[in-house]
Design a protein around this motif. Structure first.
Motif, PDB file in Angstrom:
ATOM      1  N   ASN A 176      26.711  -7.758 -24.975  1.00 23.89           N
ATOM      2  CA  ASN A 176      26.323  -8.617 -26.084  1.00 23.89           C
ATOM      3  C   ASN A 176      27.460  -9.501 -26.567  1.00 23.89           C
ATOM      4  O   ASN A 176      28.634  -9.126 -26.481  1.00 23.89           O
ATOM      5  N   PHE A 196      25.794 -20.055 -27.234  1.00 24.63           N
ATOM      6  CA  PHE A 196      26.005 -19.170 -28.378  1.00 24.63           C
ATOM      7  C   PHE A 196      26.868 -19.852 -29.436  1.00 24.63           C
ATOM      8  O   PHE A 196      26.536 -19.847 -30.628  1.00 24.63           O
ATOM      9  N   SER A 232      23.888 -12.452 -32.910  1.00 26.11           N
ATOM     10  CA  SER A 232      24.128 -11.593 -31.755  1.00 26.11           C
ATOM     11  C   SER A 232      23.107 -11.936 -30.684  1.00 26.11           C
ATOM     12  O   SER A 232      21.950 -12.237 -30.990  1.00 26.11           O
ATOM     13  N   ARG A 233      23.551 -11.916 -29.431  1.00 27.01           N
ATOM     14  CA  ARG A 233      22.609 -12.141 -28.333  1.00 27.01           C
ATOM     15  C   ARG A 233      23.119 -11.461 -27.081  1.00 27.01           C
ATOM     16  O   ARG A 233      24.329 -11.235 -26.923  1.00 27.01           O
ATOM     17  N   ARG A 234      22.207 -11.124 -26.232  1.00 26.76           N
ATOM     18  CA  ARG A 234      22.555 -10.485 -24.973  1.00 26.76           C
ATOM     19  C   ARG A 234      23.233 -11.496 -24.055  1.00 26.76           C
ATOM     20  O   ARG A 234      22.864 -12.671 -24.018  1.00 26.76           O
TER      21      ARG A 234
END
Length: 289
Positions: free
Chosen positions: A21, A56, A37-39
């Motif tokens: 992440n 991102f 937050s992101r994968r």
């Protein structure tokens, strides 16, 4: 001593690049906002992973942003990131230059253990110290070194890799981190922790054994650095009550008793430590000036 309340109020993007992440936010003073937050698909090509990072950061960029700080689980030299854990394609990448070209603000990139230490120094339990170690105990044993109020990353960012130093038949990391349970007992560390919480004597004994190895590692760190404070981070810190006594028993065998009389070992309680630590790279540079 540096007055932490005098840190500038620039808005900085802090980014914590983990194994699966990305976490980031806007840091101003000691406040974190716009946390996202992101994968991240770490198994993709170098360019594909970089494109995910760009996307991102694009969501965080704001006209008030004066710098970007990024913590990565790998080695960082003055101009390149290499051997990034969990991202096989990032063997050697000029990450800082690529980000500065895209966003036109100063970018600072550092090993995540160094960011942890800076985060504690500027925002956490290290705020009253001059020299300290941020010791991350998880799947590995990493450290960030603060000496005379400044981060000491070493040439090519390799300072603080105490876990790699030879110890017994392997290295300190083999015995003094979450690896211990798999390496020595072929057991999953999370399962051992769950059993220890339930009062299982065998699990608690394993933590005591690991604690003795960690105590030996801390003695070695003290001989090398002589710091006044060590702050424990990483997932294994949650089991501190199970290994603290065994750890201190080994530390008490330190040859120079006066040196450890006032030694403090604290457990991190800092929220958003990865984001704050990455942003603290900006404050560290300004402090050096």
């Amino acid at each position: 001593m540096f007055d932490q309340t005098d840190r500038n109020t620039d808005t900085v993007i802090g980014i914590d690049l983990g194994g699966t992440n990305l976490r980031g936010g806007l840091v101003n003073g000691n406040t974190v906002t716009s946390i996202v937050s992101r994968r991240i698909h770490a198994d993709k090509t170098s360019d594909e992973v970089l494109a995910e990072l760009f996307a991102f950061i694009d969501n965080l960029v704001h006209p008030s942003v004066r710098a970007i700080g990024l913590g990565v689980p790998g080695m960082v030299s003055a101009d390149k990131v290499f051997d990034v854990v969990y991202i096989p394609a990032w063997k050697e990448i000029p990450l800082r230059a690529l980000l500065e070209e895209r966003y036109q603000v100063p970018v600072l990139v550092e090993n995540d253990a160094n960011c942890f230490a800076l985060g504690e120094f500027y925002f956490g339990k290290g705020m009253a110290s001059r020299s300290m170690i941020g010791l991350t105990i998880g799947t590995g044993l990493g450290a960030g070194i603060i000496i005379n109020e400044m981060l000491h990353p070493g040439e090519h960012g390799c300072a603080g890799e105490f876990g790699m130093i030879d110890y017994l038949d392997h290295c300190y990391e083999y015995y003094a981190s979450g690896q211990f349970f798999t390496n020595v007992y072929q057991m999953d560390g999370e399962k051992v922790f769950a059993k220890a919480l339930q009062g299982d004597p065998a699990a608690q004994k394993m933590y005591e054994e690991m604690g003795r190895h960690l105590g030996n590692a801390i003695k070695m760190i003290l001989y090398a650095t002589g710091v006044e404070l060590i702050i424990l981070g990483g997932s294994v810190r949650h089991a501190f009550p199970f290994f603290a006594n065994a750890m201190w028993e080994r530390i008490q065998t330190f040859a120079f008793k006066k040196s450890i009389r006032h030694l403090k070992i604290e457990v991190s309680e800092l929220e958003n430590s990865g984001i704050l630590g990455a942003a603290a790279l900006h404050f560290n540079v300004n402090h050096r000036k």
